[in-house]
Design a protein around this motif. Sequence first.
Motif, PDB file in Angstrom:
ATOM      1  N   GLY A 125      46.640 -86.420 -32.678  1.00 19.37           N
ATOM      2  CA  GLY A 125      45.657 -85.392 -32.294  1.00 19.37           C
ATOM      3  C   GLY A 125      44.974 -85.502 -30.721  1.00 19.37           C
ATOM      4  O   GLY A 125      44.333 -84.754 -30.520  1.00 19.37           O
ATOM      5  N   LYS A 126      45.987 -86.188 -29.956  1.00 26.56           N
ATOM      6  CA  LYS A 126      45.563 -86.522 -28.612  1.00 26.56           C
ATOM      7  C   LYS A 126      45.775 -85.191 -27.791  1.00 26.56           C
ATOM      8  O   LYS A 126      46.765 -84.524 -28.127  1.00 26.56           O
ATOM      9  CB  LYS A 126      46.219 -87.685 -27.872  1.00 26.56           C
ATOM     10  CG  LYS A 126      45.212 -88.485 -27.349  1.00 26.56           C
ATOM     11  CD  LYS A 126      46.198 -89.749 -27.004  1.00 26.56           C
ATOM     12  CE  LYS A 126      44.998 -90.574 -26.241  1.00 26.56           C
ATOM     13  NZ  LYS A 126      45.482 -92.008 -25.753  1.00 26.56           N
ATOM     14  N   ALA A 127      45.295 -85.016 -26.808  1.00 27.29           N
ATOM     15  CA  ALA A 127      45.503 -83.787 -26.012  1.00 27.29           C
ATOM     16  C   ALA A 127      46.719 -84.038 -25.364  1.00 27.29           C
ATOM     17  O   ALA A 127      47.223 -84.935 -24.912  1.00 27.29           O
ATOM     18  CB  ALA A 127      44.369 -83.611 -24.696  1.00 27.29           C
TER      19      ALA A 127
ATOM     20  N   ASN B  42      37.670 -78.436 -23.881  1.00 24.97           N
ATOM     21  CA  ASN B  42      36.542 -79.039 -23.592  1.00 24.97           C
ATOM     22  C   ASN B  42      35.340 -78.802 -24.378  1.00 24.97           C
ATOM     23  O   ASN B  42      34.528 -79.517 -24.622  1.00 24.97           O
ATOM     24  CB  ASN B  42      36.208 -78.449 -22.150  1.00 24.97           C
ATOM     25  CG  ASN B  42      37.006 -79.188 -21.096  1.00 24.97           C
ATOM     26  OD1 ASN B  42      37.398 -80.276 -21.333  1.00 24.97           O
ATOM     27  ND2 ASN B  42      37.205 -78.493 -19.920  1.00 24.97           N
TER      28      ASN B  42
ATOM     29  N   PHE C  64      39.086 -81.464 -31.902  1.00 27.98           N
ATOM     30  CA  PHE C  64      39.978 -81.192 -33.242  1.00 27.98           C
ATOM     31  C   PHE C  64      40.143 -82.794 -33.928  1.00 27.98           C
ATOM     32  O   PHE C  64      40.907 -83.412 -33.197  1.00 27.98           O
ATOM     33  CB  PHE C  64      41.029 -80.629 -33.007  1.00 27.98           C
ATOM     34  CG  PHE C  64      40.927 -79.154 -32.453  1.00 27.98           C
ATOM     35  CD1 PHE C  64      40.426 -78.787 -31.231  1.00 27.98           C
ATOM     36  CD2 PHE C  64      40.943 -77.838 -33.282  1.00 27.98           C
ATOM     37  CE1 PHE C  64      40.287 -77.496 -30.384  1.00 27.98           C
ATOM     38  CE2 PHE C  64      40.548 -76.789 -32.734  1.00 27.98           C
ATOM     39  CZ  PHE C  64      40.233 -76.649 -31.404  1.00 27.98           C
ATOM     40  N   ARG C  65      39.554 -82.858 -35.142  1.00 26.76           N
ATOM     41  CA  ARG C  65      40.061 -84.209 -35.737  1.00 26.76           C
ATOM     42  C   ARG C  65      40.250 -84.300 -36.969  1.00 26.76           C
ATOM     43  O   ARG C  65      39.919 -83.226 -37.945  1.00 26.76           O
ATOM     44  CB  ARG C  65      38.814 -85.061 -35.375  1.00 26.76           C
ATOM     45  CG  ARG C  65      38.468 -85.763 -34.250  1.00 26.76           C
ATOM     46  CD  ARG C  65      38.728 -87.058 -34.003  1.00 26.76           C
ATOM     47  NE  ARG C  65      38.508 -87.733 -32.750  1.00 26.76           N
ATOM     48  CZ  ARG C  65      39.810 -87.584 -31.631  1.00 26.76           C
ATOM     49  NH1 ARG C  65      40.782 -87.027 -31.956  1.00 26.76           N
ATOM     50  NH2 ARG C  65      39.455 -88.065 -30.365  1.00 26.76           N
TER      51      ARG C  65
ATOM     52  N   ASP D 237      38.952 -85.632 -25.357  1.00 24.42           N
ATOM     53  CA  ASP D 237      40.229 -84.716 -25.326  1.00 24.42           C
ATOM     54  C   ASP D 237      40.852 -84.799 -26.505  1.00 24.42           C
ATOM     55  O   ASP D 237      41.682 -85.766 -26.777  1.00 24.42           O
ATOM     56  CB  ASP D 237      40.886 -84.835 -24.160  1.00 24.42           C
ATOM     57  CG  ASP D 237      40.647 -84.065 -22.860  1.00 24.42           C
ATOM     58  OD1 ASP D 237      40.565 -84.174 -21.863  1.00 24.42           O
ATOM     59  OD2 ASP D 237      40.162 -82.760 -23.333  1.00 24.42           O
ATOM     60  N   SER D 238      41.050 -83.539 -27.225  1.00 25.18           N
ATOM     61  CA  SER D 238      41.842 -83.666 -28.536  1.00 25.18           C
ATOM     62  C   SER D 238      42.589 -82.611 -28.234  1.00 25.18           C
ATOM     63  O   SER D 238      42.423 -81.663 -27.386  1.00 25.18           O
ATOM     64  CB  SER D 238      40.967 -83.542 -29.761  1.00 25.18           C
ATOM     65  OG  SER D 238      40.268 -82.415 -29.783  1.00 25.18           O
ATOM     66  N   LYS D 239      44.121 -82.778 -29.020  1.00 20.58           N
ATOM     67  CA  LYS D 239      45.063 -81.472 -28.958  1.00 20.58           C
ATOM     68  C   LYS D 239      44.446 -80.211 -29.582  1.00 20.58           C
ATOM     69  O   LYS D 239      43.939 -80.456 -30.944  1.00 20.58           O
ATOM     70  CB  LYS D 239      46.266 -81.933 -29.610  1.00 20.58           C
ATOM     71  CG  LYS D 239      47.507 -81.073 -29.754  1.00 20.58           C
ATOM     72  CD  LYS D 239      48.602 -81.780 -30.302  1.00 20.58           C
ATOM     73  CE  LYS D 239      49.733 -80.822 -30.506  1.00 20.58           C
ATOM     74  NZ  LYS D 239      49.669 -79.603 -30.976  1.00 20.58           N
TER      75      LYS D 239
END
Lengths: 125, 270, 284
Positions: free
Chosen positions: A6-8, C217, C221-222, C252-254
């Motif tokens: 889930g990391k950026a 930002n 999303f988790r 920062d998440s994807k």
Amino acid sequence: MDFNNGKAIYLQIAEHVCEQIMLEHWKAEDRIPSVRELAVELEVNPNTVMRTYDFLQQRNIVYNKRGIGFFVSPNSKSEVQAYKKGIFIEEELPRVFRNIYLLDIGLDELKDRYQLFVDQNFKTS
Amino acid sequence: MNNTLNSNRLGMLIQRQWIEFGKIYLMSLAVLAGIFIAFYGYSIYNVYRQNADNHALQSMLSFRPYLFVFMSLLFITIISGTYFSNLGQKPKAIFELLLPASKLEKFFVAIFYTTILTTVSYLLVFFLVDLGFVSYIRSNFSSSYSYFDQESGREVVVDQLMFFYKQEINSKVYLMTFLPYLLSALFLLGSIMFTKFQYIKSAVLLTVYILLYILFMLKVIQFFTQDTIRISEGVFSEEVNILRVICGLGVLVTVAVWGIGYLRLKEKEV
Amino acid sequence: MITIKNLNFSYSKSRPLFKNLDLNLQGGRIYGLLGKNGAGKSTLLKNIAGLVYPQEGSIAVLGKDPTQRLVETLQQISFIPEEFHLPAVKSDAFVKANSGFYPDFDHSYFKELIQEFAIPVHEQRLADMSYGQKKKYIISFGLASRTKLIIMDEPTNGLDIPSKAQFRKVMASALTDDRCFIISTHQVRDLDNLIDTVIVLNDRKVVMNATIDQLANSFLFRKMVELPSTVIYAEQAMGGYNTISVNSGDEDSKVDLELLFNAVLEQKIQFENLLNTSYNEQYA
């Protein structure tokens, strides 16, 4: 590269770059792939790679020679270590601590198991 | 102006359209040649069947003018009616409309294909077929008659087995040459306007308009000439002048229809 | 590069497709255009390319009205539609006939792309190739024309898995500051990590036009096991829920585009508000 956690993305790419540096695939003062080259290799938007390189520049892991490209900083290894340590302490350690607490594992037991682990995997006889 | 009309681009466009349109064109030309050959061949066969008697020889090539006129109209309308048929099919139409050439250039190339190229190739095919067959006929038969022409005071010999293009043509016929181009323009417009079955729709529409027009003109003429007697010999008493007017009108209407076609092409959505 | 103001469009009077639609697109971006079936994605693309004309409103592509179909505008637009037709000629003939219309056409780049995609141009005529091969061919031709605007309608549809990877690589290398890509797609996974700006079309309007960075930002999303009150949207998944929450911290998440898309369709109003506040907080 597996982008499924889930990391950026830009952070995942940063870790990928750090990995290459830690494994000495990219040594100090080596030229690393250009923004476009890395974008093509990883199949991501070049803007994302740019963000990664900016991020790594801020941490002095890489630097930019205008008109030529990006290079591994002279003391990158220690910077990468510091960066990765920070991530480990902030992200992985809490998870481990939580489990230790809930599963009631003593710190002494941990120490012994750690020693055993190091002996088995990192010490040469 | 050189961005709207570029001779380089016109040439490229003609070449490109050939890739899309060329096969259809050549096939139509082949069918045309086939039909000509069939007619000529049949007429020769007929003559042999009748043992080449004089009467048969005299009328052997009499079908030519009719064939020439009828097939010319058919050929030019089919070519014109299918030129823009691509625009009716979405997948093809997108590329046609987005091709970086000006609308004017695209339309000019359309006119090139549907008028200049069709005219030249049609005349050529007819010429070749005629040349081939008539050479053979002339080497085996001959048929002519003569009469006394009162105007010039001389005897005139008429060869009945002449090459088609060598014949003398009444100058009045030239006044009607606008007709195929008028039809071409109309069918070109039809191929732009309609998305499916363009040719049939154009043909039907044309027939309807002509019928309505004739009816209308008849009524108008009837109205004006009711209970009247023609007295003077005006300009319009001579057939030639009437034909000249028709020719002029025909040319104007042709250009107008092309204009409408261009506008419709400009507005075409897909 | 593209400015759309107050666009009103419908195919039939009874059902308007776009109402007062506004949209601005810049160069140097790969835009992902998302929307339900029938929301008008293809139609919006056709409006931009000048293939259909709006009833009201204005569109400017590189400063010009696309409905004029000016040569200079057309020379900078590559449109790769979902359905297309290629003639029964070999590639060389096709390129010779068509590439001249694009002044910036790059022949060596074209050859590179053909090789990268492994299209059998020497063996077969274009019309005889499979759908996927034809698609790759059209994409190669479009990219090689070096136009400033590239519009793609479901480009990965019909491509096999290796071709999709090749496509991503090609796209990654083709983006430059003066080019703009608009990709309409249902298969966001195919274009994951390539799209940098998301446009969502819904209910006759653009309901979202934000960069991935802005979205990362503003939202988090988790994958979660439980659903605290901070969660805006959640979908059941294996072992818990895929969730979207407001990003209050600096995490920062994807960005999960599929999740985001579903969330926008269901609770769009809240999203617009949240996005606006985030902007204000950041840029005030």
